[in-house]
Design an enzyme around this catalytic site. Structure first.
Site, short mmCIF file in Angstrom:
data_model
loop_
_atom_site.label_atom_id
_atom_site.label_comp_id
_atom_site.label_asym_id
_atom_site.label_seq_id
_atom_site.Cartn_x
_atom_site.Cartn_y
_atom_site.Cartn_z
N GLU A 176 -13.46 -1.34 -11.61
CA GLU A 176 -12.28 -0.55 -12.02
C GLU A 176 -11.75 0.14 -10.77
OE1 GLU A 176 -12.41 2.15 -15.36
OE2 GLU A 176 -13.83 0.86 -16.44
N GLU B 266 -19.87 3.10 -17.21
CA GLU B 266 -19.88 4.55 -16.88
C GLU B 266 -20.88 5.33 -17.73
OE1 GLU B 266 -15.81 6.05 -16.81
OE2 GLU B 266 -15.37 4.89 -15.02
O1 AHR Z 1 -9.51 2.51 -17.28
C1 AHR Z 1 -9.55 3.67 -18.06
C2 AHR Z 1 -10.95 4.25 -18.20
O2 AHR Z 1 -11.38 4.74 -16.98
C3 AHR Z 1 -12.06 3.29 -18.59
O3 AHR Z 1 -12.13 3.09 -19.96
C4 AHR Z 1 -13.26 3.99 -18.10
O4 AHR Z 1 -14.29 3.10 -17.77
C5 AHR Z 1 -12.77 4.80 -16.92
O5 AHR Z 1 -13.20 6.11 -17.01
O1 AHR Z 2 -13.31 10.84 -15.72
C1 AHR Z 2 -13.25 9.58 -16.33
C2 AHR Z 2 -12.04 9.40 -17.15
O2 AHR Z 2 -11.33 10.59 -17.23
C3 AHR Z 2 -12.23 9.01 -18.55
O3 AHR Z 2 -12.40 7.64 -18.73
C4 AHR Z 2 -10.96 9.41 -19.16
O4 AHR Z 2 -11.04 9.58 -20.54
C5 AHR Z 2 -10.68 10.69 -18.47
O5 AHR Z 2 -9.33 10.85 -18.27
#
Ligand code: AHR
Ligand code: AHR
Length: 496
Positions: free
Chosen positions: A287, A175
């Protein structure tokens, strides 16, 4: 009682592509109690001598997790892999800048790779493109994969692992577009860095497969990254989280994945054509999950059966789009937005565990065409849920969502049905084209809380799994689905 009829026309001869088992992958991150105090707990009577919680491992093994992504997620962007090797008592403790708290580094590369071996899953390591350097990345690959008498291969051997691990999947950052990411980059910066990393990493070993960092699949970030990296990577990654208290929002928003796959496939095909590539990269949905209730550094989401129906729908989508989706990783696996939760006394499946278990347990070699005829629901026009997804231009959606797979011999079939109807039973006819059923199909049905008192922790919703049979007559199989249910139909078939 309302009673609905749905026809699912399945064409075993119309292949949608070979199903890569990697769509039943998972993801674990150094986040809250996912690893430490989750799958890894040194000194617990439930752990083996390495600290791997046996009860957790058993549940994850049953799920059939095929590939495991690690160490993040956001955590990956500050992770120094050398902190996590060698004698555990001298490993440094570092702040966890992604999620708060401290990272003890007791679960590092060797522990992760041993864990993957125990689980029977292929490892997938996400490189640190936040604070990490290309040199560190190359040395990480060398540590894991080098057969030579090189320095880092020697360190691995000193740490007890003579043979190279042969890690195939390497992610080019996590990301990197987000302002929550340490080391956030613009698309142009990312492409410039990732291109030079990819060229170097490909030299680090044959058999290394690289995954570019995508966003949602339809963004301009995706377009720029695909145009810049399509010739250098094997997979382009996508992330999607959905979910809301509202039932319809919750069960329908996973269809956003279908838009993402369509858009990304077009971007990949275009780049491959324009650049005269001899192959089109695939998609790694590395993810995906329902996640909307928590955001506190622990993310200990308690799931409902509606969430389980959403998870089942995601998997249907990955199965029917398997010609492009070659990997998908449920984020995450233990305690943090997870199908498995732990206490010091035990490990327990949440409702979202079961559709994954049944999907992975029943999926066969190839996805085949499954067309649903029956009642539909229109996509809501407003922005939906925590992540404000808009389903515009998608739908209407069948109230029963279907996917189907067969073995290569076309002697067996498996059909997965998500019934989103809220009341009354649904009579389903599975009609085979050019094939007939051999005997009655077996039917496994999941439904939500039944008041049976089967709750395992006070706050975990119970799920009922019923195993029965449908009826068959020639090309038709007859099944009755309860409202809000997920069913897997497995049958032997023969060519007509
Ligand atoms: O899965 C939780 C978080 O969501 C991950 O660390 C990130 O890649 C995403 O924003
Ligand atoms: O928007 C992405 C996710 O949102 C981040 O991984 C998390 O920290 C937040 O909740």
């Amino acid at each position: 009682m309302v009673e609905q009829t749905v026809q699912v026309a399945v064409s075993p001869a119309r292949s949608l592509g070979a199903l890569d088992r990697n769509v039943f992958g998972g993801f674990v991150e150094h986040l809250g109690r996912c690893i430490d105090g989750g799958l890894f707990e040194l000194g617990s009577p439930l752990s083996d001598e390495r600290g791997f919680r046996r009860d957790v491992l058993d549940l994850l093994r049953q799920m059939g997790i095929s590939v495991l992504r690690w160490p993040g997620g956001n955590f990956a962007s500050t992770y120094r892999w050398v902190d996590g090797i060698g004698p555990a008592n001298v490993r440094p403790i570092r702040p966890n800048l992604a999620w708060g708290g401290a990272e003890p580094n007791t679960f590092g590369t060797d522990e992760f790779l041993s864990y993957c071996a125990e689980l029977g899953a292929a490892p997938y390591i996400c490189l640190n493109m936040g604070t990490g350097t290309l040199r560190e990345a190359l040395e990480w690959v060398e540590y894991c994969n080098s057969m030579s008498r090189s320095y880092w291969a020697g360190q691995r051997q000193r740490n007890g692992h003579d043979e190279p691990y042969g890690v195939t999947y390497w992610g080019l950052g996590n990301e990197m577009y987000g302002d929550w990411q340490v080391g956030q980059l613009s698309a142009a910066e990312y492409v410039a860095t990732a291109v030079s990393w990819a060229r170097a990493l490909r030299r680090a070993g044959p058999g290394v497969k690289l995954i570019s960092c995508g966003l949602n699949g339809w963004s301009d970030w995706d377009r720029q990254v695909i145009d810049g990296l399509a010739g250098l990577v094997d997979l382009h990654s996508l992330h999607l989280y959905t979910g809301a208290d509202d039932y319809w929002t919750n069960v329908l928003t996973p269809h956003q994945a279908e838009r993402a796959i369509t858009c990304t496939s077009a971007l990949l095909a275009r780049a491959a054509y324009e650049q005269h590539l001899d192959r089109v990269p695939g998609i790694a949905y590395d993810e995906w999950n329902v996640w909307y209730r928590t955001d506190d550094g622990f993310l200990e989401e308690r799931y409902s059966f509606a969430d389980a129906l959403a998870v089942a729908t995601y998997l249907n989508i990955f199965v029917r789009n398997c010609s492009m989706v070659r990997m998908a990783n449920l984020a995450q696996l233990v305690n943090a937005i997870a199908p498995v939760v732990t206490t010091p006394q035990g490990a327990y499946p949440q409702p979202t565990y079961y559709p994954f278990l049944l999907h992975a347990g029943s999926a066969l070699d190839e996805a085949v065409d499954a067309a649903v005829k029956g009642p539909v629901v229109a996509a809501p026009s407003e922005a939906l849920g925590r992540w404000q997804h808009r389903l515009n231009y998608l739908g209407p959606f069948s109230l029963v969502d279907a996917a189907a797979t067969t073995d290569t011999e076309r002697s067996r079939i498996s059909v997965t049905l998500v019934n989103r109807q809220v009341e009354g039973v649904t009579d389903v006819v599975v009609r085979l084209r050019d094939f007939a059923f051999v005997g009655n199909p077996s039917v496994k049905t999941l439904t939500g809380e039944t008041g049976s008192g089967a709750r395992v922790l006070p706050d975990i919703e119970a799920v009922t799994l019923e195993e029965g049979t449908g009826l068959s007559k020639g090309a038709d199989g007859f099944i009755t689905l309860p409202p809000k249910s997920f069913a897997v139909i497995e049958a032997r078939i023969t060519r007509e």
